[in-house]
Design a protein around this motif. Structure first.
Motif, PDB file in Angstrom:
ATOM      1  N   TYR A  15     -12.378  -9.941  19.185  1.00 45.09           N
ATOM      2  CA  TYR A  15     -11.057  -9.748  18.595  1.00 45.09           C
ATOM      3  C   TYR A  15     -10.493 -11.001  17.930  1.00 45.09           C
ATOM      4  CZ  TYR A  15     -11.373  -5.487  21.252  1.00 45.09           C
ATOM      5  OH  TYR A  15     -11.804  -4.294  21.745  1.00 45.09           O
ATOM      6  N   GLU A  51     -14.587   0.039  24.136  1.00 41.72           N
ATOM      7  CA  GLU A  51     -14.650   0.887  22.948  1.00 41.72           C
ATOM      8  C   GLU A  51     -13.705   2.077  23.064  1.00 41.72           C
ATOM      9  OE1 GLU A  51     -19.199  -0.058  21.469  1.00 41.72           O
ATOM     10  OE2 GLU A  51     -18.877   1.561  22.910  1.00 41.72           O
ATOM     11  N   TRP A  53     -10.901   2.068  24.743  1.00 37.26           N
ATOM     12  CA  TRP A  53      -9.565   1.484  24.571  1.00 37.26           C
ATOM     13  C   TRP A  53      -9.283   1.266  23.089  1.00 37.26           C
ATOM     14  CZ3 TRP A  53      -8.337  -3.743  23.131  1.00 37.26           C
ATOM     15  CH2 TRP A  53      -7.000  -4.084  23.290  1.00 37.26           C
ATOM     16  N   GLU A  54     -10.267   0.746  22.343  1.00 36.88           N
ATOM     17  CA  GLU A  54     -10.110   0.541  20.904  1.00 36.88           C
ATOM     18  C   GLU A  54      -9.802   1.861  20.202  1.00 36.88           C
ATOM     19  OE1 GLU A  54     -13.851  -1.068  19.665  1.00 36.88           O
ATOM     20  OE2 GLU A  54     -13.345  -3.094  20.309  1.00 36.88           O
ATOM     21  N   GLU A  55     -10.535   2.905  20.560  1.00 38.00           N
ATOM     22  CA  GLU A  55     -10.346   4.205  19.941  1.00 38.00           C
ATOM     23  C   GLU A  55      -8.962   4.770  20.253  1.00 38.00           C
ATOM     24  OE1 GLU A  55     -12.332   8.633  19.910  1.00 38.00           O
ATOM     25  OE2 GLU A  55     -13.589   6.912  20.417  1.00 38.00           O
ATOM     26  N   LYS A  57      -6.285   3.052  20.919  1.00 37.66           N
ATOM     27  CA  LYS A  57      -5.310   2.254  20.168  1.00 37.66           C
ATOM     28  C   LYS A  57      -5.278   2.701  18.714  1.00 37.66           C
ATOM     29  CE  LYS A  57      -3.569  -1.233  22.442  1.00 37.66           C
ATOM     30  NZ  LYS A  57      -2.178  -1.262  22.887  1.00 37.66           N
TER      31      LYS A  57
END
Length: 61
Positions: A15, A51, A53-55, A57
């Motif tokens: 990040y 991954e 969590w990224e999705e 968000k």
């Protein structure tokens, strides 16, 4: 397929943030995945959790 685990430094690199930032996110963002203690003194984050969590968000934005 075996799970892939990331260190705080790897998450920081992913990040573009300081390696301690994921620890801060644990305290400030209740949706950030909890790390897994593999052995005493060895804490890692599961890549699939990061991954997901990224999705989540991205979908919330």
């Amino acid at each position: 397929m075996p799970a892939t685990y990331l260190t705080d430094r790897q998450i920081g690199a992913r990040y573009g943030v300081h390696h301690l930032t994921p620890r801060r996110w644990l305290k400030t963002d209740p949706t950030f995945p909890k790390p897994i203690r593999l052995t005493p003194g060895c804490t890692r984050w599961k890549l699939s959790d990061i991954e997901a969590w990224e999705e989540a968000k991205a979908n919330a934005a």
